[in-house]
Design a protein around this motif. Structure first.
Motif: not given
Lengths: 103, 467
Positions: A64, A67-68, A71
């Motif tokens: 996660f 992904f942060i 992004v």
């Protein structure tokens, strides 16, 4: 003294509120963007710490946070493009100078 | 890869294909003329919309991260329809713009993000879909590069959406800390009514409420709507909001059932505040885009009131209302887009005695406003009726009465616009506006939708059977 989960949560919470304070008090758009990065990074620390200390069997938290980071990079790219365009039209990157839209 | 991958992933693949076609056509040296390019893109979007009606299946993909069923397909069809109508309406504005392909690439990527957000069964997928749907929107809000307000709107959108997603992420990280899972079903089993779990969920919930612009997280809405180009405003107010509401419903139903008593109360207070504050601010607006921004805030309040019911009837009423809202809001924004292409601004005084020279456009705008206000023959009335009826199961009559009285207050500002349109003043009225054929088709579809979806109750029954 070993570093436990509590220490890391205190660090990440402090970082989150520093970021929030920066976002609300700074008037320079680049600094506001940096504050947002602080907010997102504090969440990253949370994810990695929870993953390591509480659920080491699976890698959900680490993924996660990857992904942060990705992004956040995309978001920063768009935000900087918008700020550059604002500098062209307003000759300033101070949010107080960019306030045409008020009733 | 399951054998029906292409069926389950059909709508996302369509959008990806359109994106690739657009990118490849951008690489070519010689660009086609604007009108033929727009016609081609509109045909692609029409095919994309029609594809949603054939070969539908239910199932999950990517290790249960992505779930699709008939209800999700229907929700995606609503969004596809909205994108098609917006594209048809904005031909006049886009014809003179030098970056047509970029506009569509950004808009379709945002639509793709919304699809992932609706189909998400995992918090990671929800987050990635949410970001994919908001980041391109911020870029597209800045599309009038020379206009000062456009840049300001984009800046406000990106800063507030980044802040809201930071809060959402903090909530997700604590939910992960409490449950050790990112899957909706697992989280649903592991969440309890404990303070830490409730706080984590509320942070997550606030992040989503930012996206649907519920009060007190609505402050960015009016400025962003006013500053963006009209096509982008209609996309923000219809598609982006609808997708956020669908995702919120998904989260509440599939992930947060153990905490339903907490979010039930929170939703009632927030929806009442949203309805009242949205209406009060809309009363004094002189700019029609700002007026519709606050009206959309108050409409979201009604949606949240029905969401608090936590019943399948309430969810059906919400999806039905969103279908009607798409038609009504796009009819209004279609007219505003045409006027703003001529006048370059959107103040209410420009619409003075608009009926004198523009009979068709005036009728479209007034039917749309009647539907938004909820006047009986139009579909808006039935939408609000079903919303309040399904909400009435879980709330007191005081709350219901306040909501119903607010519908009366909202009539004031909607009908004020209608009165301006039909004012009797020959001297200072707008000259006749030429309506391009695409915009005319879109407006006729919208008006037909407003008049028919309410009277033919098939749509509502169909949504109930889908669940």
């Amino acid at each position: 003294m070993t570093v436990g989960l509590t220490h890391i949560i205190v660090l990440s919470t402090a970082l989150f509120f520093i970021g929030m304070f920066g976002l609300f008090t700074r008037r320079n758009m680049i600094t506001m963007l940096m504050s947002i990065e602080l907010l997102l990074n504090s969440v990253n620390i949370n994810f990695v710490a929870f993953n390591k200390y509480l659920y080491p069997a699976k890698m959900d938290g680490v993924f996660f946070s990857v992904f942060i980071i990705t992004v956040a990079a995309a978001e920063a790219a768009v935000a900087i493009a918008i700020i550059i365009n604002l500098y062209r039209t307003h000759k300033s990157i101070d949010v107080d100078d960019v306030a045409d839209l008020k009733q | 890869m399951p054998e029906n991958f292409f069926i389950l992933f059909k709508q996302e693949l369509w959008l990806t294909a359109i994106l690739f076609i657009l990118l490849i056509s951008k690489l070519k040296d010689k660009q086609p003329a604007a009108t033929s390019l727009l016609t081609g893109i509109n045909i692609l979007l029409l095919l994309n919309f029609l594809s949603g009606f054939f070969f539908n299946a239910e199932g999950s993909l990517f290790g249960k991260m992505f779930v699709t069923n008939h209800l999700h397909v229907f929700e995606k069809n609503i969004l596809n329809l909205a994108a098609l109508l917006i594209s048809l309406q904005s031909t006049k504005w886009l014809e003179n713009h030098e970056h047509i392909i970029e506009f569509y690439v950004l808009m379709i990527s945002s639509l793709l993000g919304m699809f992932f957000m609706i189909s998400a069964a995992n918090v990671l997928m929800l987050y990635v879909g949410l970001e994919l749907s908001t980041i391109p929107l911020a870029a597209v809000a800045n599309f009038d590069l020379k206009r000062k307000t456009s840049g300001e709107a984009a800046m406000k959108l990106i800063i507030s959406s980044a802040f809201s997603s930071a809060i959402l992420l903090l909530g997700i990280s604590f939910i992960y800390g409490c449950t050790g899972s990112l899957d909706f079903a697992d989280i649903n089993n592991l969440l309890h009514k404990e303070p830490l779990h409730a706080a984590a969920f509320l942070l997550f919930f606030v992040g989503l409420l930012f996206k649907v612009s519920a009060v007190p997280f609505h402050l960015w809405t009016a400025d962003v709507y006013e500053g963006s180009p009209v096509a982008v405003t209609s996309f923000l107010s219809v598609a982006s909001k609808a997708a956020a509401v669908f995702a919120l419903l998904n989260v509440l139903n599939k992930m947060a059932q153990p905490l339903s008593s907490i979010w039930h109360d929170a939703l009632i207070w927030i929806s009442l505040l949203t309805i009242i504050v949205g209406n009060l601010f809309a009363l004094r607006q002189q700019n029609i885009k700002r007026l519709l921004a606050f009206s959309s805030v108050s409409q979201v309040g009604f949606l949240l009131l029905a969401a608090s019911a936590n019943s399948s009837l309430g969810n059906a009423a919400i999806i039905y209302f969103i279908l009607i809202y798409v038609f009504s809001n796009l009819a209004a924004f279609g007219v505003i887009a045409l006027v703003s292409a001529v006048k370059q601004k959107e103040t209410l005084t420009d619409y003075h005695a608009f009926y004198t020279n523009n009979k068709f456009l005036s009728w479209c705008l007034s039917i749309a406003l009647f539907s938004l206000a909820g006047v009986p023959p139009t579909a808006g009335f039935f939408g609000k009726l079903f919303l309040l009826m399904s909400a009435s199961q879980g709330i007191t009559f005081t709350v219901l009465t306040i909501a119903a009285l607010n519908m009366v207050v909202s009539m004031y500002y909607y009908l004020r616009v209608v009165r301006t349109l039909f004012a009797n003043n020959e001297n200072e009225c707008l000259e006749a506006i030429e309506v391009p054929i695409t915009a005319k088709i879109a407006l006729v579809i919208c008006v037909a939708g407003i008049l028919l979806t309410g009277v033919l109750s098939g749509a509502y029954n169909y949504i109930i059977t889908l669940q």
